[in-house]
Design a protein around this motif. Structure first.
Motif, PDB file in Angstrom:
ATOM      1  N   SER A  20      49.964  45.460  39.925  1.00  0.00           N
ATOM      2  CA  SER A  20      49.477  45.301  41.290  1.00  0.00           C
ATOM      3  C   SER A  20      50.515  45.771  42.300  1.00  0.00           C
ATOM      4  O   SER A  20      51.689  45.401  42.212  1.00  0.00           O
ATOM      5  N   THR A  22      50.339  45.459  46.085  1.00  0.00           N
ATOM      6  CA  THR A  22      49.670  45.001  47.293  1.00  0.00           C
ATOM      7  C   THR A  22      50.712  44.436  48.239  1.00  0.00           C
ATOM      8  O   THR A  22      51.907  44.435  47.937  1.00  0.00           O
ATOM      9  N   ILE A  23      50.265  43.926  49.346  1.00  0.00           N
ATOM     10  CA  ILE A  23      51.170  43.375  50.350  1.00  0.00           C
ATOM     11  C   ILE A  23      52.095  42.318  49.762  1.00  0.00           C
ATOM     12  O   ILE A  23      53.210  42.139  50.209  1.00  0.00           O
ATOM     13  N   GLU A  55      45.754  47.342  40.946  1.00  0.00           N
ATOM     14  CA  GLU A  55      45.419  46.915  42.305  1.00  0.00           C
ATOM     15  C   GLU A  55      46.296  47.663  43.286  1.00  0.00           C
ATOM     16  O   GLU A  55      47.494  47.790  43.089  1.00  0.00           O
ATOM     17  N   LEU A  56      45.690  48.139  44.358  1.00  0.00           N
ATOM     18  CA  LEU A  56      46.412  48.872  45.391  1.00  0.00           C
ATOM     19  C   LEU A  56      45.739  48.593  46.720  1.00  0.00           C
ATOM     20  O   LEU A  56      44.516  48.669  46.825  1.00  0.00           O
ATOM     21  N   ASP A  57      46.529  48.244  47.731  1.00  0.00           N
ATOM     22  CA  ASP A  57      45.976  48.059  49.069  1.00  0.00           C
ATOM     23  C   ASP A  57      46.722  48.965  50.034  1.00  0.00           C
ATOM     24  O   ASP A  57      47.551  49.778  49.629  1.00  0.00           O
ATOM     25  N   SER A  58      46.427  48.843  51.323  1.00  0.00           N
ATOM     26  CA  SER A  58      47.025  49.753  52.303  1.00  0.00           C
ATOM     27  C   SER A  58      48.544  49.595  52.382  1.00  0.00           C
ATOM     28  O   SER A  58      49.251  50.565  52.639  1.00  0.00           O
ATOM     29  N   ALA A  86      41.475  51.759  40.990  1.00  0.00           N
ATOM     30  CA  ALA A  86      41.761  51.246  42.328  1.00  0.00           C
ATOM     31  C   ALA A  86      42.581  52.232  43.160  1.00  0.00           C
ATOM     32  O   ALA A  86      42.325  52.403  44.351  1.00  0.00           O
ATOM     33  N   VAL A  90      41.207  53.752  46.733  1.00  0.00           N
ATOM     34  CA  VAL A  90      41.880  53.538  48.020  1.00  0.00           C
ATOM     35  C   VAL A  90      42.306  54.868  48.638  1.00  0.00           C
ATOM     36  O   VAL A  90      42.109  55.098  49.828  1.00  0.00           O
TER      37      VAL A  90
END
Length: 108
Positions: A20, A22-23, A55-58, A86, A90
């Motif tokens: 993951s 992410t933030i 998992e990857l977010d901005s 993911a 994104v």
């Protein structure tokens, strides 16, 4: 949790990210990646492998873009590979495929 795997025996050197990004992991990942880059300053060609990134977010995308930018500004070549799941979703959603080029899975 982010897993970072680095292989200098490969050519170009392989930096694989898994788990993951992410933030919640970005601050720790940033420190680990900076240390890795500093310890391997002589490496001129890098392959960033995102195959195991679940998992990857901005915030993670921002870290990846910063990592890529830092390597390019240092005169290194950078190849981003195995965008899938993911990470691909994104990157496509944010229309960053031009900034993070790489091997993408064939359309089914």
């Amino acid at each position: 949790m982010l897993a970072i795997e680095f292989d200098t025996a490969a050519s170009p050197a392989r930096l694989a990210l898994g788990g993951s990004l992410t933030i919640y992991e970005v601050a720790q990942a940033h420190g680990e990646l900076l240390a890795l880059l500093a310890a391997n300053a002589r490496v001129e060609a890098w392959r960033l492998d995102l195959a195991e990134l679940e998992e990857l977010d901005s915030a993670g995308v921002q870290l990846l873009l910063g990592l890529r930018r830092q390597l390019v500004l240092a005169g290194n070549t950078v190849e981003v590979v195995n965008l899938q799941g993911a990470a691909l979703e994104v990157v496509s959603l944010l229309r960053l495929d031009v900034l993070l080029p790489g091997e993408q899975p064939a359309a089914a």
